[in-house]
Write a protein that holds these residues in place. Structure first.
Motif, PDB file in Angstrom:
ATOM      1  N   ASN A  11       2.995  31.582  17.405  1.00 50.25           N
ATOM      2  CA  ASN A  11       3.333  30.586  16.394  1.00 50.25           C
ATOM      3  C   ASN A  11       2.056  30.090  15.708  1.00 50.25           C
ATOM      4  OD1 ASN A  11       3.696  27.649  15.478  1.00 50.25           O
ATOM      5  ND2 ASN A  11       5.810  28.288  15.837  1.00 50.25           N
ATOM      6  N   PRO A  12       1.989  30.155  14.363  1.00 46.76           N
ATOM      7  CA  PRO A  12       0.761  29.764  13.654  1.00 46.76           C
ATOM      8  C   PRO A  12       0.325  28.333  13.944  1.00 46.76           C
ATOM      9  CG  PRO A  12       2.260  30.921  12.178  1.00 46.76           C
ATOM     10  CD  PRO A  12       3.019  30.666  13.451  1.00 46.76           C
ATOM     11  N   TRP A  13       1.300  27.431  14.087  1.00 48.56           N
ATOM     12  CA  TRP A  13       0.941  26.036  14.356  1.00 48.56           C
ATOM     13  C   TRP A  13       0.376  25.867  15.754  1.00 48.56           C
ATOM     14  CZ3 TRP A  13       0.155  22.708  10.737  1.00 48.56           C
ATOM     15  CH2 TRP A  13       0.824  22.829   9.526  1.00 48.56           C
ATOM     16  N   LEU A  14       0.887  26.649  16.710  1.00 51.67           N
ATOM     17  CA  LEU A  14       0.336  26.600  18.065  1.00 51.67           C
ATOM     18  C   LEU A  14      -1.087  27.146  18.068  1.00 51.67           C
ATOM     19  CD1 LEU A  14       0.556  26.165  21.096  1.00 51.67           C
ATOM     20  CD2 LEU A  14       1.688  28.402  21.282  1.00 51.67           C
ATOM     21  N   LYS A  15      -1.302  28.238  17.346  1.00 54.97           N
ATOM     22  CA  LYS A  15      -2.646  28.815  17.246  1.00 54.97           C
ATOM     23  C   LYS A  15      -3.600  27.824  16.599  1.00 54.97           C
ATOM     24  CE  LYS A  15      -4.976  33.046  15.704  1.00 54.97           C
ATOM     25  NZ  LYS A  15      -6.054  32.469  14.880  1.00 54.97           N
ATOM     26  N   PHE A  16      -3.134  27.177  15.532  1.00 56.71           N
ATOM     27  CA  PHE A  16      -3.937  26.168  14.831  1.00 56.71           C
ATOM     28  C   PHE A  16      -4.307  25.029  15.774  1.00 56.71           C
ATOM     29  CE2 PHE A  16      -4.203  22.287  12.249  1.00 56.71           C
ATOM     30  CZ  PHE A  16      -5.148  22.664  11.297  1.00 56.71           C
ATOM     31  N   THR A  17      -3.340  24.572  16.560  1.00 58.97           N
ATOM     32  CA  THR A  17      -3.570  23.469  17.493  1.00 58.97           C
ATOM     33  C   THR A  17      -4.568  23.852  18.580  1.00 58.97           C
ATOM     34  OG1 THR A  17      -1.335  22.611  17.122  1.00 58.97           O
ATOM     35  CG2 THR A  17      -2.466  21.893  19.129  1.00 58.97           C
ATOM     36  N   LEU A  18      -4.424  25.061  19.118  1.00 63.69           N
ATOM     37  CA  LEU A  18      -5.328  25.503  20.179  1.00 63.69           C
ATOM     38  C   LEU A  18      -6.750  25.692  19.677  1.00 63.69           C
ATOM     39  CD1 LEU A  18      -3.007  28.064  22.002  1.00 63.69           C
ATOM     40  CD2 LEU A  18      -3.813  25.878  22.907  1.00 63.69           C
ATOM     41  N   GLU A  19      -6.904  26.101  18.429  1.00 62.73           N
ATOM     42  CA  GLU A  19      -8.238  26.340  17.890  1.00 62.73           C
ATOM     43  C   GLU A  19      -8.929  25.047  17.460  1.00 62.73           C
ATOM     44  OE1 GLU A  19      -7.541  29.170  14.803  1.00 62.73           O
ATOM     45  OE2 GLU A  19      -7.732  30.902  16.148  1.00 62.73           O
ATOM     46  N   LEU A  20      -8.186  24.145  16.831  1.00 65.69           N
ATOM     47  CA  LEU A  20      -8.787  22.914  16.315  1.00 65.69           C
ATOM     48  C   LEU A  20      -8.596  21.719  17.243  1.00 65.69           C
ATOM     49  CD1 LEU A  20      -8.025  23.058  12.483  1.00 65.69           C
ATOM     50  CD2 LEU A  20     -10.031  23.837  13.723  1.00 65.69           C
ATOM     51  N   GLY A  21      -7.720  21.870  18.239  1.00 62.00           N
ATOM     52  CA  GLY A  21      -7.467  20.758  19.151  1.00 62.00           C
ATOM     53  C   GLY A  21      -8.704  20.271  19.895  1.00 62.00           C
ATOM     54  N   PRO A  22      -9.494  21.167  20.529  1.00 64.41           N
ATOM     55  CA  PRO A  22     -10.663  20.714  21.284  1.00 64.41           C
ATOM     56  C   PRO A  22     -11.662  19.886  20.474  1.00 64.41           C
ATOM     57  CG  PRO A  22     -10.105  22.934  21.926  1.00 64.41           C
ATOM     58  CD  PRO A  22      -9.229  22.608  20.748  1.00 64.41           C
ATOM     59  N   PRO A  23     -12.110  20.334  19.272  1.00 68.89           N
ATOM     60  CA  PRO A  23     -13.042  19.482  18.530  1.00 68.89           C
ATOM     61  C   PRO A  23     -12.432  18.161  18.079  1.00 68.89           C
ATOM     62  CG  PRO A  23     -12.440  21.437  17.244  1.00 68.89           C
ATOM     63  CD  PRO A  23     -11.960  21.657  18.634  1.00 68.89           C
ATOM     64  N   ILE A  24     -11.127  18.163  17.760  1.00 76.87           N
ATOM     65  CA  ILE A  24     -10.480  16.908  17.377  1.00 76.87           C
ATOM     66  C   ILE A  24     -10.451  15.950  18.566  1.00 76.87           C
ATOM     67  CG2 ILE A  24      -8.335  15.841  16.602  1.00 76.87           C
ATOM     68  CD1 ILE A  24      -9.757  17.387  14.423  1.00 76.87           C
ATOM     69  N   LEU A  25     -10.133  16.480  19.753  1.00 79.57           N
ATOM     70  CA  LEU A  25     -10.126  15.642  20.955  1.00 79.57           C
ATOM     71  C   LEU A  25     -11.520  15.107  21.261  1.00 79.57           C
ATOM     72  CD1 LEU A  25      -7.702  17.641  23.280  1.00 79.57           C
ATOM     73  CD2 LEU A  25      -7.266  15.435  22.176  1.00 79.57           C
ATOM     74  N   PHE A  26     -12.535  15.946  21.044  1.00 84.75           N
ATOM     75  CA  PHE A  26     -13.919  15.490  21.242  1.00 84.75           C
ATOM     76  C   PHE A  26     -14.232  14.331  20.301  1.00 84.75           C
ATOM     77  CE2 PHE A  26     -18.358  15.690  19.768  1.00 84.75           C
ATOM     78  CZ  PHE A  26     -19.018  15.420  20.966  1.00 84.75           C
ATOM     79  N   PHE A  27     -13.816  14.475  19.048  1.00 89.33           N
ATOM     80  CA  PHE A  27     -14.046  13.414  18.063  1.00 89.33           C
ATOM     81  C   PHE A  27     -13.370  12.114  18.489  1.00 89.33           C
ATOM     82  CE2 PHE A  27     -12.407  11.110  14.354  1.00 89.33           C
ATOM     83  CZ  PHE A  27     -13.583  10.823  13.682  1.00 89.33           C
ATOM     84  N   ILE A  28     -12.097  12.211  18.897  1.00 91.45           N
ATOM     85  CA  ILE A  28     -11.348  11.019  19.310  1.00 91.45           C
ATOM     86  C   ILE A  28     -11.985  10.376  20.538  1.00 91.45           C
ATOM     87  CG2 ILE A  28      -9.140  10.199  20.222  1.00 91.45           C
ATOM     88  CD1 ILE A  28      -7.793  12.384  18.509  1.00 91.45           C
ATOM     89  N   ALA A  29     -12.356  11.221  21.509  1.00 87.75           N
ATOM     90  CA  ALA A  29     -12.966  10.698  22.741  1.00 87.75           C
ATOM     91  C   ALA A  29     -14.271   9.977  22.441  1.00 87.75           C
ATOM     92  CB  ALA A  29     -13.205  11.842  23.723  1.00 87.75           C
ATOM     93  N   TYR A  30     -15.096  10.578  21.594  1.00 86.77           N
ATOM     94  CA  TYR A  30     -16.374   9.936  21.274  1.00 86.77           C
ATOM     95  C   TYR A  30     -16.152   8.609  20.557  1.00 86.77           C
ATOM     96  CZ  TYR A  30     -20.673   8.685  18.995  1.00 86.77           C
ATOM     97  OH  TYR A  30     -21.756   7.973  18.556  1.00 86.77           O
TER      98      TYR A  30
END
Length: 206
Positions: A11-30
């Motif tokens: 699923n393209p949205w799942l792929k998008f989430t898996l690829e961009l999820g980690p840096p977004i989570l890093f941003f939120i955590a910081y």
């Protein structure tokens, strides 16, 4: 997956989430922890260090899930994972955020140098990575590779300037959103080039 086999559909949205999820989570955590310090084992760490420590396993987990779902892992993903683990580990071990900031410069700089070496040899190593996704004539690949190599070089220089002259908060935002947005726009502006040199059914028949 065996060599030559196509990746499994995902699923393209799942792929998008898996690829961009980690840096977004890093941003939120910081952003949530930037003004907080933590004492672990007698050593005090700021929010950036803790966010980095969490980012490394999250990125590795996302790559592992993508690999499991598609049966494929790209050379770029492998290289990025190695760099993140190495420099993320140094950042946490030495309690020094400069190593993680340097990582971005080295990754983009490496891509620029590698593509540049291929160009000096009269080859498009970008075609080697993306040829199956974008069927183009060799002339088009050489032009695209020169442009993308230049873009990577600019991104490496920009990152080096930003992390050395701006606040950590600004760098985190720039690294999470600014650089990926620039690369995305760079690829989007190559649509005419790709269309001009695209290999069509008529080319194949000829």
């Amino acid at each position: 997956m065996k060599p030559g086999e196509d990746p499994k559909p995902i699923n393209p949205w799942l792929k998008f989430t898996l690829e961009l999820g980690p840096p977004i989570l890093f941003f939120i955590a910081y952003m949530r922890m930037q003004d907080v310090t933590y004492t672990i084992g007698g050593t005090t760490y700021d929010g950036f260090i803790i966010a980095t420590a969490g980012f490394v396993p999250i990125l590795l987990a996302s790559i592992a899930v993508l690999w499991k779902l598609t049966g494929q892992i790209s050379r770029i993903q492998v290289f990025t994972a190695v760099m993140v683990v190495f420099f993320g580990g140094l950042t946490v071990w030495l309690n020094d955020e400069r190593f993680f900031k340097m990582k971005t410069t080295l990754v983009y700089g490496f891509f620029a140098v590698v593509l540049g070496i291929g160009l000096m040899r009269g080859q498009s190593w970008l075609k080697f990575l993306m040829g199956e996704l974008l069927p183009m004539k060799d002339e088009g690949w050489m032009i695209l590779t020169r442009r993308i190599a230049g873009a990577f070089a600019l991104m490496a220089i920009a990152n080096e300037i930003v992390w050395r002259t701006q606040s950590t908060e600004f760098w985190v935002t720039f690294e999470t959103f600014g650089l990926p947005a620039f690369l995305f726009v760079m690829f989007m502006t190559q649509a005419k080039l790709i269309e001009r040199y695209a290999i069509t059914d008529d080319d194949g028949a000829a």
